[in-house]
Design an enzyme around this catalytic site. Structure first.
Site, PDB file in Angstrom:
ATOM      1  N   ALA A   1      37.168  29.711  40.519  1.00  0.00           N
ATOM      2  CA  ALA A   1      37.773  31.051  40.524  1.00  0.00           C
ATOM      3  C   ALA A   1      38.189  31.496  41.925  1.00  0.00           C
ATOM      4  CB  ALA A   1      36.802  32.052  39.913  1.00  0.00           C
TER       5      ALA A   1
ATOM      6  N   MET B   1      26.256  48.189  51.696  1.00  0.00           N
ATOM      7  CA  MET B   1      25.918  48.636  50.341  1.00  0.00           C
ATOM      8  C   MET B   1      27.003  48.112  49.395  1.00  0.00           C
ATOM      9  SD  MET B   1      23.129  50.102  50.851  1.00  0.00           S
ATOM     10  CE  MET B   1      22.697  50.921  49.328  1.00  0.00           C
ATOM     11  N   GLY B   2      26.560  47.556  48.277  1.00  0.00           N
ATOM     12  CA  GLY B   2      27.522  46.956  47.347  1.00  0.00           C
ATOM     13  C   GLY B   2      27.611  45.450  47.500  1.00  0.00           C
TER      14      GLY B   2
ATOM     15  N   GLU C   1      41.202  19.405  44.129  1.00  0.00           N
ATOM     16  CA  GLU C   1      40.037  19.565  43.247  1.00  0.00           C
ATOM     17  C   GLU C   1      39.388  18.205  43.017  1.00  0.00           C
ATOM     18  OE1 GLU C   1      37.077  20.262  41.162  1.00  0.00           O
ATOM     19  OE2 GLU C   1      38.171  22.102  41.683  1.00  0.00           O
TER      20      GLU C   1
ATOM     21  N   ARG D   1      20.789  44.438  54.355  1.00  0.00           N
ATOM     22  CA  ARG D   1      20.948  44.116  55.782  1.00  0.00           C
ATOM     23  C   ARG D   1      22.358  44.351  56.297  1.00  0.00           C
ATOM     24  NH1 ARG D   1      20.638  37.459  55.607  1.00  0.00           N
ATOM     25  NH2 ARG D   1      22.602  37.192  54.520  1.00  0.00           N
TER      26      ARG D   1
ATOM     27  N   CYS E   1      30.108  41.357  46.628  1.00  0.00           N
ATOM     28  CA  CYS E   1      31.048  41.652  45.537  1.00  0.00           C
ATOM     29  C   CYS E   1      31.978  42.816  45.885  1.00  0.00           C
ATOM     30  CB  CYS E   1      30.286  41.967  44.265  1.00  0.00           C
ATOM     31  SG  CYS E   1      31.351  42.418  42.903  1.00  0.00           S
TER      32      CYS E   1
ATOM     33  N   GLY F   1      39.045  23.192  46.516  1.00  0.00           N
ATOM     34  CA  GLY F   1      38.254  23.745  45.410  1.00  0.00           C
ATOM     35  C   GLY F   1      39.109  24.628  44.527  1.00  0.00           C
TER      36      GLY F   1
ATOM     37  N   HIS G   1      49.134  47.689  16.670  1.00  0.00           N
ATOM     38  CA  HIS G   1      50.425  47.052  16.976  1.00  0.00           C
ATOM     39  C   HIS G   1      51.309  48.054  17.714  1.00  0.00           C
ATOM     40  CE1 HIS G   1      54.040  44.641  16.362  1.00  0.00           C
ATOM     41  NE2 HIS G   1      54.656  45.761  16.008  1.00  0.00           N
TER      42      HIS G   1
ATOM     43  N   ALA H   1      36.718  26.565  49.436  1.00  0.00           N
ATOM     44  CA  ALA H   1      36.089  27.311  48.333  1.00  0.00           C
ATOM     45  C   ALA H   1      35.369  26.302  47.449  1.00  0.00           C
ATOM     46  CB  ALA H   1      37.152  28.073  47.545  1.00  0.00           C
TER      47      ALA H   1
END
Length: 465
Positions: free
Chosen positions: A183, A39-40, A203, A36, A43, A180, A444, A268
């Site tokens: 992440a 595209m994608g 939090e 709607r 995210c 919040g 290493h 959030a």
């Protein structure tokens, strides 16, 4: 107009939906996708990708201030927030265009519009040009989720933002409140704090990044406070009084309510699934707290109807959605040997500064489940590459089952840990034991050597501390 018939119709073109459509088409199924908006999905357009682009800008800005440490000089360091945002939008646009191209390449028919499911096996799409009627034996719901809005804390896009306004900010916050510390909250707090906003994070749980291992949360809190953030734990924003130029937050902490003024608030506080206006109730689909109830194979209990990704519940991660999309496409195509996805095998990554990444059980969760554990730790300060990078602050922690040597969980904080975690993810998938990991030769100098040392530490064989 006659209905168009497909083998599979996917509703939603985020990282769950578009991947499901590609895989279904690869397997020879005639596939349609309905989207709607973009595209994608969230995210690519308003989540994972544009936030990473913005965080990269703040990371470079932070490094520019450290130029002297590296024997470099940089004068007149500044930023143009509009240009930072513009770069982030261009990155999102490029990838969104890439998804459109992938649909064409894989011969997936795309419909831009809002979908409803009027009856089993039927999808009605309201487009700009009218309504398209589609039919298919299999329908995959991949409609995603949106920001949760708490009463009294609703976003207005001016002074109180959710992720969308935070990605296209109307102004640069001077004094910022982030509600919040999951992440999303922590990434925005990290971005704006680095650019100079006086940042407070509230939090409700007893620690920041509450889904992470307790040791990692404690390490993160220290790092954030060192960067000037104020972290309020076991605290709750009860109410926001809005004025033209400020927001007064009523924050309850330790049984007392105090007020503080901010010029910007980012909310959030989690997400809710996009389950409305699809016709799910009439079909008899079970919805629990805004998420579609499914079995381990993403089946809804209504024949031929699947739900994947955020709409199907936690963990709310793009990579989980993509894998579920592939799994469902393979089930529909009748492939044998399709395995459900184990939530504990999915890594979580947070791109704040320092980065945080984890997979599997935390130490506390492993003990709760009755395991006798062996725990190893290795600090970044003991690693040559970390010191050379100028990133000596961090920790790698591994949790093993003492009885079998099974890797139960891995938890990291520090530079580039979002890239490192995959080593443990692959190890877990291959059912590795501590012995396998100890016998693996790590190159290493790399940050990955700390993963080796952390395992060695769990068995009292650590070399470099």
């Amino acid at each position: 107009m006659a209905a168009q018939n497909f083998d599979v119709i996917v509703i939603g073109a985020g990282p769950g939906g578009y991947v499901a459509a590609i895989r279904a088409s690869q397997l020879g199924l005639k596939t349609a996708i309905v989207e709607r908006e973009h595209m994608g999905g969230i995210c690519l357009n308003w989540g994972c990708i544009p936030t990473k682009a913005m965080l990269r800008s703040s990371e470079v800005f932070h490094l520019m201030h450290r130029a002297k440490e590296f024997g470099l000089s940089a004068d007149g360091i500044g930023y143009d927030l509009d240009k930072v945002v513009d770069r982030s939008r261009k990155v999102a646009k490029q990838l969104s265009g890439g998804v459109t191209h992938l649909m064409k390449k894989n011969k997936v028919t795309t419909f831009m519009g809002a979908a409803t499911i009027p009856a089993k096996g039927k999808v009605s799409v309201k487009t700009d040009k009218g309504t398209e009627e589609l039919t298919a034996k299999n329908i995959i719901l991949a409609t995603g989720a949106r920001a949760r809005e708490l009463p009294g804390l609703e976003a207005d896009g001016k002074r109180v933002w959710t992720y969308k306004a935070a990605l296209t900010p109307p102004h640069m916050p001077k004094k910022l409140l982030v509600i919040g510390s999951g992440a999303i909250g922590i990434e925005f707090a990290s971005f704006y704090n680095t650019l100079g906003a006086d940042t407070t994070v509230v939090e409700v749980m007893d620690r920041v990044l509450p889904v992470e291992d307790e040791e990692i949360s404690a390490f993160a809190k220290k790092a954030f406070e060192k960067q000037g953030m104020k972290i309020l734990q076991k605290a709750m924003v009860k109410k926001l009084d809005r004025a033209a130029d400020k927001v007064t937050a009523h924050i309850e902490i330790g049984g007392k309510v105090e007020t503080q003024d901010f010029d910007t608030v980012i909310s959030a506080v989690g997400i809710v699934g996009n389950v409305e206006n699809l016709g799910l109730e009439a079909l008899g689909v079970k919805v629990d707290r805004s998420h579609v109830v499914t079995d381990e194979f993403c089946r809804t209990g209504v024949e031929g109807l699947y739900a994947i990704g955020d709409i199907a519940g936690a963990p709310w991660l793009a990579h989980k959605a993509s894998h579920e999309g592939v799994m469902v496409a393979e089930l529909i195509a009748g492939k044998n040997n399709v395995h459900p996805i184990k939530p504990e095998s999915i890594a979580g990554c947070t791109y704040c500064h320092p980065q945080v990444a984890s997979v599997g059980l935390s130490e506390a969760k492993a003990k709760e489940k009755g395991y006798k554990v062996k725990v190893g730790r290795f600090p970044f300060i003991g690693n040559g590459k970390a010191i050379a990078l100028g990133e000596p602050e961090g920790l790698v922690k591994t949790v093993f089952d003492e009885k079998t040597g099974e890797l139960l969980g891995a938890h990291m904080i520090g530079a580039e840990v979002t890239e490192l975690i995959q080593g443990y993810v692959v190890g877990q998938k291959l059912e590795t034991t501590e012995e396998d990991l100890m016998e693996t030769v790590f190159p290493h100098p790399t940050l990955s050597e700390m993963m080796h040392e952390s395992v060695l530490d769990a068995y009292d064989r650590v070399i470099h501390i």
